[in-house]
Write a protein that holds these residues in place. Sequence first.
Motif, short mmCIF file in Angstrom:
data_model
loop_
_atom_site.label_atom_id
_atom_site.label_comp_id
_atom_site.label_asym_id
_atom_site.label_seq_id
_atom_site.Cartn_x
_atom_site.Cartn_y
_atom_site.Cartn_z
N ARG A 105 32.92 3.22 46.42
CA ARG A 105 31.93 2.38 46.82
C ARG A 105 31.69 2.51 48.39
N VAL A 106 30.23 2.81 48.48
CA VAL A 106 29.88 3.06 49.76
C VAL A 106 28.53 2.12 49.94
N ASP A 107 28.67 1.28 51.21
CA ASP A 107 27.66 0.48 51.56
C ASP A 107 26.73 0.99 52.43
N ASP A 108 25.35 0.87 52.31
CA ASP A 108 24.56 1.07 53.49
C ASP A 108 24.54 2.65 53.68
N ASP A 109 24.43 3.50 52.55
CA ASP A 109 24.40 4.78 52.80
C ASP A 109 23.06 5.33 52.86
N VAL A 110 22.69 6.42 53.50
CA VAL A 110 21.26 6.83 53.94
C VAL A 110 21.20 8.47 53.45
N VAL A 111 20.42 8.67 52.72
CA VAL A 111 20.02 9.77 52.13
C VAL A 111 18.41 10.17 52.04
N VAL A 112 18.10 11.44 52.35
CA VAL A 112 16.68 12.00 52.54
C VAL A 112 16.33 12.57 51.28
N LEU A 113 15.38 12.23 50.59
CA LEU A 113 15.15 12.80 49.29
C LEU A 113 13.50 13.15 49.34
N ARG A 114 13.02 14.13 48.51
CA ARG A 114 11.55 14.23 48.29
C ARG A 114 11.06 13.71 47.23
N ALA A 115 10.03 13.19 47.20
CA ALA A 115 9.67 12.29 45.91
C ALA A 115 9.02 13.44 45.00
N VAL A 116 9.06 13.22 43.80
CA VAL A 116 8.42 13.93 42.79
C VAL A 116 7.63 12.82 41.63
N GLY A 117 6.45 13.25 41.49
CA GLY A 117 5.52 12.39 40.99
C GLY A 117 5.64 10.91 41.11
N GLY A 118 5.69 10.47 42.65
CA GLY A 118 5.78 9.24 43.26
C GLY A 118 7.12 8.70 42.95
N ARG A 119 7.99 9.21 42.67
CA ARG A 119 9.49 8.50 42.22
C ARG A 119 10.36 9.29 43.36
N LEU A 120 11.52 8.62 43.20
CA LEU A 120 12.88 8.85 43.93
C LEU A 120 13.73 8.57 42.97
N THR A 121 14.64 9.57 42.65
CA THR A 121 15.80 9.42 42.07
C THR A 121 16.91 9.40 42.93
N LEU A 122 17.74 8.32 42.99
CA LEU A 122 18.88 8.18 43.80
C LEU A 122 20.19 8.87 43.19
N PRO A 123 20.75 9.78 43.90
CA PRO A 123 21.79 10.58 43.40
C PRO A 123 23.06 10.02 42.99
N GLN A 124 23.55 8.91 43.76
CA GLN A 124 24.83 8.22 43.52
C GLN A 124 24.66 7.04 42.69
N ARG A 125 25.74 6.92 41.67
CA ARG A 125 25.46 5.78 40.80
C ARG A 125 26.96 5.28 40.71
N PRO A 126 27.14 3.90 40.32
CA PRO A 126 26.00 3.01 39.91
C PRO A 126 25.22 2.51 41.46
N VAL A 127 23.99 2.39 41.26
CA VAL A 127 23.28 1.90 42.58
C VAL A 127 23.57 0.22 42.45
N ILE A 128 23.95 -0.32 43.54
CA ILE A 128 24.14 -1.85 43.71
C ILE A 128 22.94 -2.33 44.31
N GLU A 129 22.30 -1.67 45.29
CA GLU A 129 21.28 -2.43 46.01
C GLU A 129 20.73 -1.26 46.71
N VAL A 130 19.23 -1.43 47.05
CA VAL A 130 18.46 -0.62 47.67
C VAL A 130 17.86 -1.48 48.54
N THR A 131 17.90 -1.26 50.11
CA THR A 131 17.48 -2.31 51.32
C THR A 131 16.47 -1.47 51.96
N ARG A 132 16.28 -0.23 52.01
CA ARG A 132 15.01 0.04 52.71
C ARG A 132 14.65 1.58 52.30
#
Length: 205
Positions: free
Chosen positions: A47-74
Amino acid sequence: MAALASPADVEARLGRPFTPVEEARIDALLEDASAIIRAYTGQSFERVDDDVVVLRAVGGRLTLPQRPVIEVTRVEAVGGGEGLPDFALTDWTFDGIDTIRLGDGAVIINLPEAWWDEDGYPGTYRVTYSHGWEQVPGDVLAVVCAMATRALANPNNLRSETVGSYSVTYAVPTTGDQLGLNLTRYERSTLDRYRNKAATVKVVR
């Protein structure tokens, strides 16, 4: 990161106390097995809270690498230098699983002109989100313990050995499985459901 199993977990599966030699090795074996599983799956299983990752968008979408995703805040657009500022986005939606769909920026007031240029913002985004399990999933725990137990039982990573008329075989080579702290074919199939089938690119700055 902490090991994905404890010495007590392995001892329970052995059905006996560790010998002094095993006790001296178990912590390192669990750390190594956990590292191998994390590398194979790409998941931290913590469990990691408020993790920060920089991603490149593909087709207007971002796929978050770590699961399960609990919450996206920003979600922030990354400027990328040359006077281009980072700025927080408001027109994004999260699918509740692992994907963020980005808007076109039309709802943002005073959006920098470079955003509309073809070669403007680099298309990378900084996402703050919480993810992970409160407890290591049972099948992952089982694989860690199996790897450690196998290494304890066969510390020299032998296929077989013979002393006089006594012979013991530790594995059958034709199965394609490996000994010691390698993942067997069955263990890989157990872990495959945790691997990302598709993802956006994580950017190292």
